[in-house]
Design a protein around this motif. Structure first.
Motif, PDB file in Angstrom:
ATOM      1  N   PHE A  24      13.149   0.638   3.826  1.00 15.01           N
ATOM      2  CA  PHE A  24      13.093   1.163   2.460  1.00 15.01           C
ATOM      3  C   PHE A  24      13.959   0.325   1.515  1.00 15.01           C
ATOM      4  CE2 PHE A  24      14.219   4.318  -0.877  1.00 15.01           C
ATOM      5  CZ  PHE A  24      12.937   4.521  -1.362  1.00 15.01           C
ATOM      6  N   ARG A  27      11.940  -2.652   0.732  1.00 15.89           N
ATOM      7  CA  ARG A  27      10.862  -2.338  -0.219  1.00 15.89           C
ATOM      8  C   ARG A  27      11.408  -2.348  -1.645  1.00 15.89           C
ATOM      9  NH1 ARG A  27       6.015   0.533   0.073  1.00 15.89           N
ATOM     10  NH2 ARG A  27       6.444   1.138   2.239  1.00 15.89           N
ATOM     11  N   LEU A  28      12.561  -1.716  -1.841  1.00 18.89           N
ATOM     12  CA  LEU A  28      13.146  -1.673  -3.183  1.00 18.89           C
ATOM     13  C   LEU A  28      13.610  -3.049  -3.631  1.00 18.89           C
ATOM     14  CD1 LEU A  28      15.073   1.673  -2.917  1.00 18.89           C
ATOM     15  CD2 LEU A  28      13.325   1.148  -4.602  1.00 18.89           C
ATOM     16  N   ARG A  29      14.117  -3.833  -2.701  1.00 18.90           N
ATOM     17  CA  ARG A  29      14.553  -5.199  -3.040  1.00 18.90           C
ATOM     18  C   ARG A  29      13.361  -6.004  -3.567  1.00 18.90           C
ATOM     19  NH1 ARG A  29      17.218  -6.672   1.706  1.00 18.90           N
ATOM     20  NH2 ARG A  29      19.094  -5.644   0.891  1.00 18.90           N
ATOM     21  N   ARG A  31      10.635  -4.735  -4.932  1.00 17.85           N
ATOM     22  CA  ARG A  31      10.185  -4.148  -6.197  1.00 17.85           C
ATOM     23  C   ARG A  31      11.076  -4.571  -7.360  1.00 17.85           C
ATOM     24  NH1 ARG A  31       7.439   0.953  -5.952  1.00 17.85           N
ATOM     25  NH2 ARG A  31       7.837   1.013  -8.212  1.00 17.85           N
ATOM     26  N   ASP A 261       9.355   6.167   4.366  1.00 14.85           N
ATOM     27  CA  ASP A 261       9.370   4.988   3.497  1.00 14.85           C
ATOM     28  C   ASP A 261       8.005   4.823   2.854  1.00 14.85           C
ATOM     29  OD1 ASP A 261       9.563   2.406   2.414  1.00 14.85           O
ATOM     30  OD2 ASP A 261       9.099   1.475   4.356  1.00 14.85           O
ATOM     31  N   GLU A 263       5.801   4.029  -1.289  1.00 14.79           N
ATOM     32  CA  GLU A 263       5.889   3.575  -2.670  1.00 14.79           C
ATOM     33  C   GLU A 263       6.298   4.693  -3.629  1.00 14.79           C
ATOM     34  OE1 GLU A 263       5.600   0.579  -4.276  1.00 14.79           O
ATOM     35  OE2 GLU A 263       5.760  -0.250  -2.267  1.00 14.79           O
ATOM     36  N   ALA A 266       9.910   5.138  -3.548  1.00  8.85           N
ATOM     37  CA  ALA A 266      10.533   4.009  -4.252  1.00  8.85           C
ATOM     38  C   ALA A 266      10.460   4.212  -5.763  1.00  8.85           C
ATOM     39  CB  ALA A 266       9.858   2.707  -3.850  1.00  8.85           C
ATOM     40  N   ASP A 267       9.355   4.758  -6.260  1.00  8.51           N
ATOM     41  CA  ASP A 267       9.232   5.040  -7.689  1.00  8.51           C
ATOM     42  C   ASP A 267      10.334   5.982  -8.162  1.00  8.51           C
ATOM     43  OD1 ASP A 267       6.944   3.495  -7.880  1.00  8.51           O
ATOM     44  OD2 ASP A 267       5.573   5.193  -7.666  1.00  8.51           O
ATOM     45  N   VAL A 269      13.314   6.478  -6.799  1.00  7.54           N
ATOM     46  CA  VAL A 269      14.608   5.794  -6.766  1.00  7.54           C
ATOM     47  C   VAL A 269      14.760   4.861  -7.960  1.00  7.54           C
ATOM     48  CG1 VAL A 269      16.003   4.121  -5.483  1.00  7.54           C
ATOM     49  CG2 VAL A 269      14.880   5.986  -4.269  1.00  7.54           C
ATOM     50  N   ILE A 270      13.716   4.111  -8.267  1.00  8.25           N
ATOM     51  CA  ILE A 270      13.786   3.176  -9.394  1.00  8.25           C
ATOM     52  C   ILE A 270      13.984   3.930 -10.703  1.00  8.25           C
ATOM     53  CG2 ILE A 270      12.451   1.509 -10.736  1.00  8.25           C
ATOM     54  CD1 ILE A 270      11.243   0.564  -8.052  1.00  8.25           C
TER      55      ILE A 270
END
Length: 288
Positions: A24, A27-29, A31, A261, A263, A266-267, A269-270
């Motif tokens: 995860f 993935r964020l790195r 993004r 984990d 997308e 991740a949205d 978190v961003i």
């Protein structure tokens, strides 16, 4: 250049949890790489890299301000504040802003609804649990539909048990109860009930949640872990459900997967990261 995002996990000695946490972070790195923001991850305890190692690495790369975000569904405990205060003592130039925890964001509830639907859709393929691997582990396996002894069960005869981690913090436990109610009213209104249980520390445990559903007249219960990643906590949820089911063979018990984990997570978190960046100038303007 934007301040880096530091994701903070509680820490676990379970390899499955550490692997998914690492995926995860990666993935964020990927993004946030397009925006020029660095991403790192560290644990408060029981796993590496520790928070102190991740902070030291960021400082060595020239970062003196960061956004610290607990990768957690519940509110951050005092241990996080204490750990970050210690890092400021080690690195006097370090400044940090907090990102809000993830739950109960509407998108998190939607992910829980997806996991519930996946488990409910397998009504014709009941899930069993078995021990696998070098050390005792539990995993879900599919069983042919013709082996289902329970037959067709309507949603109104199906209950849900939402299982949180459990904490000594009463407010954190109350938040899980709140999530259960929100989840029932927004995504699980067709089901008989959504009850709350906890993996450990505080009652009711998974057996207590299942027993309440049985007494309410449920024919099927779907256990939905309110957990981010697979690991030891998920295995304890499954183990408790399996043990209870062994003593109540007439009750059909299904276990959903963790959020995992993905997308959508991740949205969330961003958005929390961007929110933390926006709050800093707003607070500075109010202070003037």
């Amino acid at each position: 250049m934007k301040p880096p995002l530091l994701l903070i996990g509680q820490g676990s000695q379970d390899d499955a949890y550490a692997a998914e946490f690492g995926r995860f972070v990666h993935r964020l790195r990927c993004r946030l790489d397009q925006t020029g923001a660095d991403v790192s991850g560290g644990y408060l305890e029981r796993a590496t890299p520790r928070l102190s190692e991740s902070v030291a690495s960021l400082v060595a790369r020239g970062h003196h301000r960061l956004v610290a975000m607990p990768l957690s569904l519940s509110r951050a405990g005092d241990d996080l504040s204490v750990a970050l205060a210690m890092e400021q003592q080690r690195h006097p130039t370090l400044e940090y802003d907090y990102g809000r925890p993830l739950g109960p964001d509407p998108r998190v509830l939607a992910l829980l609804a997806e996991r519930l639907k996946e488990a409910a859709d397998e009504v014709t393929k009941p899930r069993a649990l078995e021990l696998v691997g070098a050390r005792p582990r539990l995993r879900a396996i599919d069983v042919p539909a013709h082996d289902d002894p329970h037959g067709h069960v309507e949603p109104g005869e199906t209950a849900v048990v939402l299982v949180g981690e459990g904490s000594t913090d009463a407010a954190a436990n109350a938040e899980v109860h709140r999530v259960s109610r929100l989840f029932w009213e927004t995504h699980a209104y067709d089901f008989m009930t959504v009850e709350t249980a906890f993996v450990s520390v505080t009652p009711p445990g998974v057996p207590g949640g299942l027993e309440r559903c049985r007494r309410l007249g449920a024919k099927r219960v779907i256990v939905v872990p309110y957990l981010l990643f697979a690991g030891g906590s998920l295995e304890r949820v499954w183990a408790q459900a399996l043990a209870y089911g062994a003593g109540h063979p007439d009750l059909d018990i299904r276990c959903a997967e963790v959020i995992g984990d993905c997308e959508t997570l991740a949205d969330v978190v961003i958005d929390r990261y961007e929110e933390a960046l926006r709050l800093v100038p707003e607070e500075a303007a109010r202070a003037r």
